[in-house]
Design an enzyme around this catalytic site. Structure first.
Site, PDB file in Angstrom:
ATOM      1  N   TYR A 194       0.810  -1.313   0.182  1.00  0.00           N
ATOM      2  CA  TYR A 194       0.158   0.085   0.124  1.00  0.00           C
ATOM      3  C   TYR A 194       0.797   1.136   0.389  1.00  0.00           C
ATOM      4  O   TYR A 194       0.331   2.172  -0.252  1.00  0.00           O
ATOM      5  CB  TYR A 194      -0.930  -0.350   1.013  1.00  0.00           C
ATOM      6  CG  TYR A 194      -2.667  -0.645   1.124  1.00  0.00           C
ATOM      7  CD1 TYR A 194      -2.698  -1.400  -0.319  1.00  0.00           C
ATOM      8  CD2 TYR A 194      -3.177  -0.186   1.693  1.00  0.00           C
ATOM      9  CE1 TYR A 194      -3.968  -1.719  -0.579  1.00  0.00           C
ATOM     10  CE2 TYR A 194      -4.973  -1.377   1.352  1.00  0.00           C
ATOM     11  CZ  TYR A 194      -4.950  -1.473   0.429  1.00  0.00           C
ATOM     12  OH  TYR A 194      -5.946  -1.905   0.490  1.00  0.00           O
ATOM     13  N   LYS A 250       6.716 -14.230   5.347  1.00  0.00           N
ATOM     14  CA  LYS A 250       7.182 -14.526   4.188  1.00  0.00           C
ATOM     15  C   LYS A 250       8.903 -14.282   4.685  1.00  0.00           C
ATOM     16  O   LYS A 250       9.487 -14.118   3.495  1.00  0.00           O
ATOM     17  CB  LYS A 250       6.850 -13.982   3.013  1.00  0.00           C
ATOM     18  CG  LYS A 250       7.563 -14.899   1.621  1.00  0.00           C
ATOM     19  CD  LYS A 250       6.949 -16.561   1.784  1.00  0.00           C
ATOM     20  CE  LYS A 250       7.912 -17.159   0.323  1.00  0.00           C
ATOM     21  NZ  LYS A 250       7.614 -18.423   0.560  1.00  0.00           N
ATOM     22  N   ASP A 287       3.370 -19.501   3.217  1.00  0.00           N
ATOM     23  CA  ASP A 287       2.467 -20.184   2.204  1.00  0.00           C
ATOM     24  C   ASP A 287       2.126 -21.145   3.170  1.00  0.00           C
ATOM     25  O   ASP A 287       0.910 -21.671   2.502  1.00  0.00           O
ATOM     26  CB  ASP A 287       3.997 -20.988   1.171  1.00  0.00           C
ATOM     27  CG  ASP A 287       4.894 -21.057   1.638  1.00  0.00           C
ATOM     28  OD1 ASP A 287       5.090 -20.578   2.304  1.00  0.00           O
ATOM     29  OD2 ASP A 287       6.105 -21.434   0.986  1.00  0.00           O
ATOM     30  N   ASP A 290      -4.240  -9.666   2.754  1.00  0.00           N
ATOM     31  CA  ASP A 290      -5.236  -9.236   1.693  1.00  0.00           C
ATOM     32  C   ASP A 290      -5.711 -11.313   1.146  1.00  0.00           C
ATOM     33  O   ASP A 290      -7.045 -11.094   1.144  1.00  0.00           O
ATOM     34  CB  ASP A 290      -4.747  -8.005   0.688  1.00  0.00           C
ATOM     35  CG  ASP A 290      -5.455  -8.281  -0.380  1.00  0.00           C
ATOM     36  OD1 ASP A 290      -6.548  -8.403   0.140  1.00  0.00           O
ATOM     37  OD2 ASP A 290      -5.474  -7.870  -1.503  1.00  0.00           O
TER      38      ASP A 290
END
Ligand code: NAP
Length: 400
Positions: A149, A216, A267, A291
Site C-alpha cells: 500500500y 515470508k 505459504d 489481503d
C-alpha cells in the site's frame, strides 16, 4: 439528543446515545443499509430496553454525493467522520477512469486506519467447499498502510527504473536484469508493531488463545522477516506477562492461560488454514499476505457474501461490507445484507457493546438455520426458502 463518541487514554468513551455517521452506499447499498439499520436499532432496543439508542447521521459519498453536490467525496464527509470517530458504510461505486480518490484510501490515510480487521467464521447451514468449515474461526489483522500500500513501482524500461537499477548495481553490487520493472515495499518497525499490538490486545480482550504472525521472512528477511522479529519483540516487551512464544509453551503445556505467540511462513499458513484451522485464532499479517489470506479464509466458510470488515486506527474506525455494489440488483430488495450487518456487529464489539454484537451474530445464525434466506444462499441450500433483503432482516431480528 445524541452525543459524540470520544477516545481517551487509549479507550473508547461511548455514550448511551452515540451519534454514528453512515454512508448508505451505491447500487444495492440503500437496500442493504435499510435492512441493516432496522436490525441494529431493533437489537439495541431488545438488548438495552430503551437505555441505549443510536443516533444515525447520514454523510454523503459516491453517486449520491455526486448527484447532490457534484463531488464524489465531499470534504464535509471526511470532517464529519473525523469528528465522530466511528462510522459505517455500504459499498461505493468506483468510477472507472475517473480522477477521483477512492473513499477507502482517503479515509485510511486521513484517519490513519492502520489495522484492517476481518473476522472469518462459519454459520451453520451456509454451503462451504470444506468438510468441517466450523473449525475455522479466525480474526485477521492486516496491516493497512505500509508494504504494497506504500509501495513504489517503476515501469520496465522507464528512466526511473533504469536509474534505480544502475544505482543498486553500482553502489551495492546488486544483480538485477537490465530493463526490469522495479517495486519497493517499505515496512517499518513502528508500523508492524502497532498492528501486532492491536492483534494482541484483541486476543486478550476476547479471550482468544493465540496470535500468529504470518510472513515470508525466509525470502524477504528484512521486511517480512522484520515483521516477525518486531512482532515477537513487542509481545515480549509490552505483554511479557500475558503472552508466551509457542516455543516456550511446549507440548503438554497447552493449558497455559497466556496468549501463545506463533509465526508461520505465508505459504505454509495457507495450507495450515485448510488442514488444521482449529489451531489458529488471531492472525497478524503484513498488507499483502493479509489481503490474500482474508479472501482465502472467507472462501473456506462459504464465500465473501457474509464477510464483514473494519478499518481501525487509534481512536478512529470505519466498518464496511466487503462486497461491492452489485448494481444489477439495485432497488430490488433482493441481495444479502449479512456482510454489512456483521460489520455492524464488529463495530458494536469494538465499542464495547458486546451484548449487541452477540445478539446480532445469534440472529444471523438463527435466520440461516431457519433456511429463510436471500437468493444467494437460497440457490445453494437445498430446501431453503428465498426471502427479500427486508424479510431476511426481520428473520434476523426474530432470532436475535
Ligand atoms: P460486487 O458488487 O461485489 O458483485 C459481484 C457479485 O457478487 C454480484 O453480481 C453478486 O453475485 C454477488 N454479490 C455482491 N454483493 C452481494 C450481496 N450483498 N448479496 C448477494 N450477492 C452479492 O462486485 P463488482 O460487480 O465487481 O463491483 C460492482 C461495483 O462495486 C464496482 O463499482 C466496484 O468498484 C465496487 N466495489 C466496491 C467495494 C466497496 O465499496 N467496498 C468493494 C468491491 C467493489 P451474482 O451475480 O452471482 O448474484
Amino acid at each position: 439528543m445524541g452525543e459524540r463518541i470520544d477516545f481517551r487514554d487509549g479507550r473508547w468513551v461511548v455514550p448511551d446515545h452515540p451519534i454514528i455517521p453512515f454512508i448508505e452506499g451505491d447500487g444495492t447499498g440503500p437496500d442493504i443499509w435499510r435492512a441493516a439499520r432496522r436490525v441494529f436499532d431493533a437489537v439495541v432496543e431488545q438488548v438495552a430496553r430503551g437505555k441505549r439508542r443510536i443516533e444515525w447521521l447520514e454523510v454523503l459519498a459516491g453517486e449520491k454525493a455526486f448527484k447532490q453536490l457534484g463531488t464524489w467525496l465531499p470534504e464535509a464527509t471526511l470532517d464529519t467522520i473525523r469528528t465522530h470517530r466511528v462510522a459505517i458504510k455500504g459499498p461505493l461505486t468506483t468510477p472507472v477512469g475517473g480522477g477521483i480518490r477512492s473513499l477507502n484510501v482517503a479515509l485510511r490515510q486521513v484517519l490513519d486506519l492502520y489495522a484492517c480487521i476481518r473476522p472469518v467464521r462459519y454459520f451453520e447451514g451456509v454451503p462451504s467447499p470444506m468438510r468441517e468449515p466450523q473449525k475455522l474461526d479466525v480474526v485477521i489483522f492486516r496491516e493497512n498502510i505500509e508494504d504494497v500500500y506504500s509501495g513504489v513501482e517503476y515501469k520496465a524500461g522507464s528512466p526511473e527504473a533504469d536509474q534505480v537499477i544502475a544505482f543498486l548495481t553500482e553502489r551495492f553490487g546488486a544483480k538485477i536484469r537490465p530493463g526490469s520493472a522495479i517495486g519497493i515495499k517499505p515496512m517499518s518497525k513502528f508500523g508492524s508493531q502497532r498492528l501486532v499490538v492491536k492483534a494482541i490486545e484483541y486476543a486478550l480482550r476476547a479471550g482468544r488463545r493465540s496470535v500468529t504472525l504470518v510472513h515470508k521472512g525466509n525470502i524477504m528477511k528484512f521486511t517480512e522477516g522484520g515483521f516477525r522479529e518486531w512482532g515477537y519483540e513487542v509481545a515480549r516487551e509490552r505483554f511479557g506477562d500475558r503472552t508466551i512464544p509457542e516455543a516456550d509453551a511446549g507440548v503438554g503445556k497447552r493449558e497455559t492461560d497466556k496468549v501463545i505467540m506463533k509465526d508461520r511462513i505465508t505459504d505454509a499458513m495457507f495450507a495450515q488454514l485448510v488442514l488444521r484451522p482449529e489451531e489458529y485464532s488471531v492472525i497478524a499479517a503484513p498488507n499483502l499476505n493479509g489481503d490474500l489470506l482474508s479472501d482465502a479464509a472467507a472462501a473456506q466458510v462459504g464465500g465473501l457474501g457474509l464477510a464483514p470488515g473494519g478499518n481501525v486506527g487509534d481512536g478512529y474506525a470505519v466498518f464496511e461490507a466487503t462486497h461491492g455494489t452489485a448494481p444489477k440488483y439495485a432497488g430490488q430488495d433482493k441481495v444479502n445484507p449479512g456482510s454489512v450487518i456483521l460489520s455492524g456487529a464488529m463495530m458494536f464489539e469494538e465499542l464495547g457493546w458486546d451484548d449487541v454484537a452477540t445478539a446480532i451474530g445469534r440472529g444471523l445464525g438463527g435466520a440461516i438455520r431457519s433456511r429463510r434466506v436471500t437468493y444467494d444462499l437460497a440457490r445453494l441450500m437445498p430446501g431453503a426458502t428465498e426471502v427479500s433483503t427486508s424479510a431476511f432482516a426481520e428473520c434476523i431480528i426474530e432470532h436475535a
